[in-house]
Design an enzyme around this catalytic site. Structure first.
Site, PDB file in Angstrom:
ATOM      1  N   LYS A  73      -8.676   0.740   1.166  1.00  0.00           N
ATOM      2  CA  LYS A  73      -8.812   0.913  -0.288  1.00  0.00           C
ATOM      3  C   LYS A  73      -9.886   1.958  -0.514  1.00  0.00           C
ATOM      4  CE  LYS A  73      -7.126  -3.496  -1.895  1.00  0.00           C
ATOM      5  NZ  LYS A  73      -6.480  -3.772  -0.599  1.00  0.00           N
TER       6      LYS A  73
ATOM      7  N   ASP B 271      -4.022   2.211   0.348  1.00  0.00           N
ATOM      8  CA  ASP B 271      -3.551   1.230  -0.627  1.00  0.00           C
ATOM      9  C   ASP B 271      -3.611   1.822  -2.036  1.00  0.00           C
ATOM     10  OD1 ASP B 271      -3.178  -0.672   1.330  1.00  0.00           O
ATOM     11  OD2 ASP B 271      -4.851  -1.948   0.739  1.00  0.00           O
TER      12      ASP B 271
ATOM     13  N   GLN C 107       3.426   1.704  -6.675  1.00  0.00           N
ATOM     14  CA  GLN C 107       3.595   0.402  -7.347  1.00  0.00           C
ATOM     15  C   GLN C 107       4.739   0.481  -8.365  1.00  0.00           C
ATOM     16  OE1 GLN C 107      -0.340   1.277  -8.418  1.00  0.00           O
ATOM     17  NE2 GLN C 107      -1.225  -0.610  -7.603  1.00  0.00           N
TER      18      GLN C 107
ATOM     19  N   ARG D 172       4.654   2.940   1.331  1.00  0.00           N
ATOM     20  CA  ARG D 172       4.869   1.511   1.094  1.00  0.00           C
ATOM     21  C   ARG D 172       5.128   1.302  -0.390  1.00  0.00           C
ATOM     22  NH1 ARG D 172      -0.369  -1.467   1.521  1.00  0.00           N
ATOM     23  NH2 ARG D 172      -0.174  -1.118   3.748  1.00  0.00           N
TER      24      ARG D 172
ATOM     25  N   LYS E  49       5.328  -4.195  -5.720  1.00  0.00           N
ATOM     26  CA  LYS E  49       5.523  -4.394  -7.167  1.00  0.00           C
ATOM     27  C   LYS E  49       4.272  -3.982  -7.933  1.00  0.00           C
ATOM     28  CE  LYS E  49       8.953  -8.083  -6.870  1.00  0.00           C
ATOM     29  NZ  LYS E  49       9.333  -9.454  -7.246  1.00  0.00           N
ATOM     30  N   GLY E  50       3.092  -4.274  -7.384  1.00  0.00           N
ATOM     31  CA  GLY E  50       1.829  -3.951  -8.073  1.00  0.00           C
ATOM     32  C   GLY E  50       1.068  -5.218  -8.383  1.00  0.00           C
ATOM     33  N   ALA E  51      -0.242  -5.206  -8.097  1.00  0.00           N
ATOM     34  CA  ALA E  51      -1.019  -6.443  -8.148  1.00  0.00           C
ATOM     35  C   ALA E  51      -2.161  -6.424  -9.157  1.00  0.00           C
ATOM     36  CB  ALA E  51      -1.574  -6.739  -6.754  1.00  0.00           C
TER      37      ALA E  51
ATOM     38  N   ARG F 155      -6.213 -11.855  -6.337  1.00  0.00           N
ATOM     39  CA  ARG F 155      -4.871 -11.291  -6.582  1.00  0.00           C
ATOM     40  C   ARG F 155      -3.794 -12.198  -5.983  1.00  0.00           C
ATOM     41  NH1 ARG F 155      -7.891  -6.720  -5.828  1.00  0.00           N
ATOM     42  NH2 ARG F 155      -7.292  -6.400  -3.668  1.00  0.00           N
ATOM     43  N   ARG F 156      -4.119 -12.836  -4.842  1.00  0.00           N
ATOM     44  CA  ARG F 156      -3.127 -13.769  -4.253  1.00  0.00           C
ATOM     45  C   ARG F 156      -2.945 -14.997  -5.150  1.00  0.00           C
ATOM     46  NH1 ARG F 156      -3.716  -9.626  -1.830  1.00  0.00           N
ATOM     47  NH2 ARG F 156      -2.140  -9.121  -3.371  1.00  0.00           N
TER      48      ARG F 156
END
Ligand SMILES: Cc1cc2nc3c(=O)[nH]c(=O)nc-3n(C[C@H](O)[C@H](O)[C@H](O)COP(=O)(O)OP(=O)(O)OC[C@H]3O[C@@H](n4cnc5c(N)ncnc54)[C@H](O)[C@@H]3O)c2cc1C
Length: 308
Positions: A98, A134, A163, A184, A187-189, A288-289
Site C-alpha cells: 500500500k 494495492d 476497483q 488485480r 470490487k473495492g473495500a 475492512r474485513r
C-alpha cells in the site's frame, strides 16, 4: 447498512485505541492476520505453497504520518524478501504494497513513495518475483498509477489493483489491458462517495463483469481478486471464451476467507494466490474485513463479551 459505519470507524483513532485494547480482539484478528512477525508467517508460506497455493504477502499498515514510518515499511518488506530468498519460491510468493504506508500522503509523498517502493521491487526481482500495488481510496489512485507506470519501465511485471466500484475503472482497465499489465480486479473495500463510485452491490457486480471482460480480452495478465462464487464462474467462462490457458490468469483470495475454495481451485489446475497479511498495524485491514461481512462483526462482538 453496517458496512459504511464500520468503514467510517476504520478511520477513527479513538475506535482504533478501543478495539486494539479490547479483550477477545486478538482471537478474531488471527483469523485474517495470522502473525505479527516474519517468523510467524514463514511456516505459513511453506505450508500453503506445499499445498499448491501461491501467495501475495502484505505487511499491514497504511496512512502513516512520518518519513521514519515510511522507511520502516520499506525495510519490513526488504526483511521479508531476504527471508524468502533461501526458500527459492520465485513468483509463487509475491508482495502486495500500500503506497500510503510508503509515505504517499506526506509532503512530497509521491516521490517519497516511489523512492521507497523501488528498492522493494528491485529486491523482489532479484529473487524472481514481483510486487503488486494495492488500490486505496480514490484520491490516491492517480499517484498509484503514475508510480506503476514508472516502475514498469524497468520491471514490466509490476502489478496494480483496480476497483470495480469506481466509475473511472473501465477506462483504467482498457489502458492497462492494452499495455499488457498484470492487473488485480477487486470490487473495492473503501467508503467512496456516490460522485465517484457505484453504491449498490448489483451495480458493482455488473461493473466487475464488464471490466473482467476487458481484462480477459486484453494483452495483460488478469488476477481475479474475489471470493464471490458467481464471479469466479463467470471469470472461468470469460477466460475460456478469450482462449486463455490456465496459466494466463489467476484467482486471488484473502487468507482466512473461503479457504476450502482456495484448495478446490488449485486442485482444478488454476493458479490460486492467497493474499496473506501480517504485522502489528492490522487495524485498518481488519476493519475492512468486518465491513465486508456483518457476520464477522457479530462474531467479534460475541467474543469480546465472552472474554470481557
Ligand atoms: C486478493 C485480494 C486483494 C484485495 N486487494 C484490494 C485492494 O487493493 N483494494 C481494495 O479496495 N480492495 C481490495 N480487496 C478487497 C475487495 O475490494 C473486496 O472488499 C473483498 O474482496 C470482498 O468482495 P468479494 O469480491 O469477495 O465479494 P463479496 O460479495 O463481498 O463476497 C462474496 C462472498 O465472499 C465471502 N466473503 C467476502 N468477504 C468476506 C469477509 N471479509 N469475511 C468473510 N467472508 C467474506 C462471503 O461468503 C461472501 O458472501 C482485495 C480482495 C482480495 C480477494
Amino acid at each position: 447498512m453496517l458496512g459504511p459505519v464500520i468503514l467510517a470507524a476504520s478511520r477513527s483513532d479513538r475506535m482504533r485505541r478501543l478495539m486494539t485494547a479490547a479483550p477477545g480482539t486478538k482471537q478474531v484478528v488471527d483469523r485474517f492476520i495470522p502473525g505479527e512477525r516474519v517468523d510467524d508467517v514463514v511456516p505459513i508460506i511453506e505450508d500453503l505453497t506445499g499445498r499448491g497455493l501461491e501467495l501475495t504477502m502484505d505487511v499491514v499498515g497504511e496512512d502513516i504520518t512520518t518519513r521514519e514510518q515510511a522507511y520502516a515499511a520499506r525495510d519490513a518488506y526488504l526483511e521479508l524478501i531476504d527471508r524468502l530468498k533461501p526458500l527459492e519460491l520465485g513468483e509463487r510468493v509475491e508482495m502486495s504494497v500500500k503506497l500510503s504506508m510508503f509515505g504517499q500522503a506526506l509532503e512530497g509523498g509521491h516521490e517519497l513513495a516511489l523512492a521507497n517502493v523501488r528498492p522493494v521491487v528491485e529486491a523482489a526481482a532479484e529473487i524472481g518475483t514481483t510486487v503488486t500495488l494495492d488500490a486505496e481510496d480514490h484520491t490516491t489512485l492517480d499517484s498509484m498509477f503514475a508510480i506503476h507506470d514508472e516502475l514498469r519501465k524497468d520491471f514490466p511485471q509490476t502489478g496494480c489493483v483496480i476497483q470495480a466500484y469506481l466509475f473511472r475503472t473501465e477506462a483504467d482497465a482498457r489502458r492497462l489491458a492494452a499495455n499488457g499489465s498484470r492487473v488485480r480486479l477487486v470490487k473495492g473495500a473503501y467508503k467512496e462517495p456516490a460522485e465517484v463510485a457505484y453504491q449498490q452491490k448489483h451495480e458493482i457486480d455488473k461493473a466487475y463483469v464488464r471490466v473482467l471482460r476487458t481484462l480477459m480480452e486484453g494483452e495483460g495478465y488478469p488476477m481475479i481478486g474475489s471470493h464471490d462464487p458467481r464471479l469466479i464462474s463467470i471469470a472461468q467462462e470469460l477466460a475460456r471464451r478469450a482462449g486463455r490457458k490456465l496459466n494466463e490468469y489467476e484467482f486471488q483470495m484473502l487468507y482466512g476467507i473461503r479457504s476450502e475454495e482456495h484448495l478446490r481451485l488449485a486442485a482444478e489446475g488454476h493458479r490460486m494466490r492467497v493474499y496473506t497479511a501480517y504485522g502489528t498495524d492490522w487495524y485498518g485491514y481488519f476493519m475492512r474485513r468486518l465491513a465486508e461481512k456483518p457476520a464477522n462483526l457479530r462474531f467479534f462482538l460475541r467474543s469480546m463479551v465472552t472474554k470481557g
